[in-house]
Structures are given as structure tokens and as C-alpha cells.
Scaffold this active site. Structure first.
Site, short mmCIF file in Angstrom:
data_model
loop_
_atom_site.label_atom_id
_atom_site.label_comp_id
_atom_site.label_asym_id
_atom_site.label_seq_id
_atom_site.Cartn_x
_atom_site.Cartn_y
_atom_site.Cartn_z
CE1 TYR A 1 -3.04 -2.98 0.19
CE2 TYR A 1 -3.68 -2.35 2.40
CZ TYR A 1 -3.81 -3.19 1.31
OH TYR A 1 -4.73 -4.21 1.34
CE LYS B 1 0.90 -17.82 -1.93
NZ LYS B 1 0.07 -19.01 -1.71
CG ASP C 1 -2.42 -20.04 0.47
OD1 ASP C 1 -1.58 -19.86 1.37
OD2 ASP C 1 -2.18 -20.72 -0.54
CG ASP D 1 -6.80 -4.17 4.38
OD1 ASP D 1 -7.73 -3.97 5.18
OD2 ASP D 1 -6.75 -3.63 3.25
CG ASP E 1 -12.02 -6.05 7.08
OD1 ASP E 1 -11.62 -5.46 8.10
OD2 ASP E 1 -12.55 -5.47 6.11
#
Ligand code: NAD
Length: 362
Positions: free
Chosen positions: A146, A195, A227, A251, A255
Site C-alpha cells: 500500500y 507467502k 491462504d 488488512d 476483516d
């Protein structure tokens, strides 16, 4: 102990829920012999109304001079509020991004707790959540994808977009240390999510996290691919204590984790820098649809205040007293309308603050 707390009441339900959190802080201070000194700060829409901008240099200065800042949510209904006629850099949310940057708040913490009394709100099956869960998502907030360079250009006649994902070892080390420090105050387990089977940034992440772990022999460290973590959160959420991860993965996972707890009105959060300073706020927004009605749930803000006592002031017993009082009130069946279910007793914002205060004991 004297606690210098900056307070941003904010917009919408902000003033209502922050008032209740201050009430609970005052009661806790009285019971444990502390003194809260509040400095009121303006930010967001409230600051636009007075100063024409969502965040002034004076507010930043006063926030930096405080030990911690407690904040309600900011913003309004973009369809009707005049704040949203302003250019994007002058709207309420611009103040939020700026204060996080100015205060170097690189570590974002979101607890996801399933209270046994609120199991009905959880979308997962009973056999999965039988024992409830209590995890802390620790997300890196100022680096990664980001904040990398981005561009969209034409390459050989084809529109091509680039987003750069960079982490240096210092950025990883400081958040990892924070994660392990917090695990030491909890069940002493860190799940570092990356990852590493694909990304170089994740391979460096994993290496640095392992280096940091060597200084925390009591903490169990495990690595999990992102994942798999997304699956495990709905398959067996009770396995997690602290989830430590980079910006974008955090992020998404935070959530997901908060949704499985059921109610936005219960979700606290903290953003920390490399000192004891932190900004503490509910995860939800300013809920303009219910502002001024006296029905907003103040528990997320009250639990954010408990996080403030624990992480900025090292007042663990006091934080626990607030968390226990919240559990007790839920056990007794008191509910605001957002978490109301049959057979319980519906109460308003202020009554909820009073009830929680009445259960605060040393
Ligand atoms: P929201 O979280 O304000 O509201 C979503 C729904 O949840 C609404 O139905 C609301 O009534 C309910 N809700 C939220 N908090 C509640 C509480 N404590 N008790 C009971 N019900 C609650 O999200 P939104 O409507 O998308 O956003 C409204 C405004 O808030 C926007 O201006 C947005 O930009 C801002 N916002 C601010 C923050 C922040 O300050 N950190 C975060 C998210 C959204």
C-alpha cells in the site's frame, strides 16, 4: 499514576461512545488509585467545522504531547454531509491517514474475541466455536504494497499496472518485536503469516521473525501461509493467539477475523509506534444512521480504552478489570440494540457505560 490522555471524540456516534469510555476510565482510575487528565482534540468533521481542515498542526502537537490518544470514529454520511463537497485532502478521513503517518503508527492491533454470550451472532457452526476464541491480529500498517510506488503505463501497446511491494528488515523487526511483546502478555504463541513459497518479501519476513523469536524463548512461533490462514480462521479459530503479518495480508485477515465475531460494535483496535504511545479507537465507523439516538454500542470503545491501559500504561490488572466487567454485563443479559437477541434486556449507550462501571472491581 497520572494518565495524560488526548481525546478525539470525533463525529457521528463518536462523542456518545467516547463519553462512555471516559466514564469507565474514570471509574477504573478511582478504584485503582490513578488520575486521568484529558486533553480534548479536534479531528475529522468536527475540526473542519471549526478550523476548515480535518487535522491541524496544533492537534498533532497536542496528540504527541499525550501519553496516548483515545478516539471515537470520524466521518459522516457522504451522500448528505457538506464535508464531502470538499476536495479529498480536506475531507474527514484525510485527518485519520495524516495523524497515523505523523505519529508513525506502524503496528495495528485488532483483537477478535468471541464472547460465549454472543455466540448467536457468530456465522460459524457451534462445533467449531464450542470453546469461543480470543485472538489478536497484529498488522504492519505503514509499509508493503500500500506504500510502494505504483504506475500504469503502456508496454508494447498494452496497458500495464505496477504496484511495488517492499519491506526492509528494520520494518519487519520492529513489528515482530511488538508482536512477541504482546504475545508475552497473552498465551505466548505467535503465528507469523506470509507467502514465503512465492514472495521474496515474505522470505525476508520469515527470516527476520525467526531472528526476533530467538529473544523470546517462552513464545511458541509457527509460520503459516496466508491462504492457509484464511481457511484456518473459519475452520479452527481457537488455535490462534497472536497473528503477526504484513500490511495487505493483515488488512484482509483482520476483516475476516472480525466478521466471525459477529458485531462491529464490539471490536476494539489500537495503532502503536515504537514508544509506548498508541491511538485507540473502535474498529467501526461513525454510524451516522444512529448518531444522537443514544443507542450506539460503546463496548468497542470501552475495550479500546482497556487496550490503552494495557499497552500504553502497562496497567494490566486495570485492563483486565474492564474486560471482566464487559463479560459480566453480557452474562447478565444487558445488550444494546445491535447485539440484542431474545430473552435479553435492551439498554442504551449511557446505561451500558453505567452497567460496566458498576462491575469494575480491584
Ligand atoms: P459504520 O461502521 O459507521 O456503520 C456500519 C453499520 O454498523 C451501521 O448500520 C451502523 O449503525 C453500525 N454500527 C457501527 N458502529 C456501531 C456501534 N458502535 N453500535 C451500533 N451500531 C454500530 O460504517 P459506514 O456507515 O460505512 O461509515 C460511516 C462513516 O464512518 C463514514 O464517513 C466512514 O468513512 C467513517 N469511518 C470511519 C472510521 C474511523 O474513524 N476509523 C472507520 C470506518 C468508517
Amino acid at each position: 499514576m497520572k494518565l495524560n490522555i488526548g481525546v478525539i471524540k470525533g463525529d457521528g456516534i463518536g462523542p456518545e461512545i467516547v463519553t462512555e469510555a471516559m466514564k469507565v476510565l474514570d471509574k477504573t482510575s478511582e478504584v485503582f488509585g490513578h488520575q486521568c487528565c484529558y486533553t480534548q482534540l479536534l479531528m475529522g468533521g468536527a475540526s473542519i467545522d471549526v478550523n476548515g481542515v480535518p487535522l491541524t498542526d496544533e492537534t498533532i502537537r497536542l496528540a504527541k504531547a499525550s501519553d496516548a490518544v483515545l478516539m471515537g470514529s470520524i466521518g459522516g454520511d457522504a451522500r448528505v454531509s457538506p464535508w464531502y463537497q470538499l476536495e479529498p485532502s480536506k475531507r474527514p478521513e484525510a485527518g485519520l491517514l495524516k495523524i497515523r503517518k505523523e505519529l508513525n503508527l506502524f503496528a495495528n492491533l485488532r483483537p477478535a474475541i468471541l464472547y460465549s454470550e454472543l455466540k448467536d451472532a457468530c456465522p460459524l457452526k457451534e462445533e467449531i466455536i464450542a470453546d469461543g476464541f480470543d485472538m489478536m491480529i497484529m498488522r504492519e500498517l505503514t509499509g508493503g504494497l500500500y506504500f510502494g510506488e505504483r504506475k500504469t503505463i503502456e508496454v508494447d501497446g498494452v496497458m500495464t499496472a505496477y504496484d511495488e511491494l517492499t519491506y526492509n528488515e528494520n520494518e519487519i523487526r520492529r513489528i515482530a518485536k511488538r508482536g512477541f511483546d504482546i504475545a508475552m502478555k497473552r498465551r505466548k504463541k505467535v503465528t507469523s503469516v506470509d507467502k514465503a513459497n512465492v514472495l521474496d518479501s515474505s522470505r525476508l519476513w520469515r527470516k527476520v521473525v525467526e531472528e526476533v523469536a530467538a529473544d523470546y524463548p517462552e513464545v511458541v512461533l509457527e509460520h503459516m501461509l496466508v491462504d492457509n490462514c484464511a481457511m484456518q480462521l473459519v475452520k479452527d479459530p481457537a488455535q490462534f493467539d497472536v497473528i503477526l503479518t504484513e500490511n495487505m495480508f493483515g488488512d484482509i485477515l483482520s476483516d475476516e477475523a472480525s466478521m466471525v465475531t459477529g458485531s462491529i460494535g464490539m471490536l476494539a483496535s489500537a495503532s502503536l509506534n515504537d514508544t509506548k504511545f498508541g491511538l485507540y479507537e473502535p474498529s467501526g465507523g461513525s454510524a451516522p444512521d444512529i448518531a444522537g439516538k443514544g443507542i450506539a454500542n460503546p463496548i468497542a470503545t470501552i475495550l479500546s480504552a482497556a487496550m490503552m491501559l494495557r499497552f500504553s500504561f502497562d496497567l494490566d490488572k486495570e485492563a483486565e478489570a474492564i474486560e471482566l466487567a464487559v463479560s459480566q454485563v453480557l452474562k447478565e443479559g444487558y445488550r444494546t440494540s445491535d447485539i440484542m437477541s431474545g430473552g435479553n434486556i435492551q439498554i442504551g449507550t449511557s446505561e451500558m457505560g453505567d452497567k460496566i462501571c458498576s462491575y469494575i472491581h480491584a
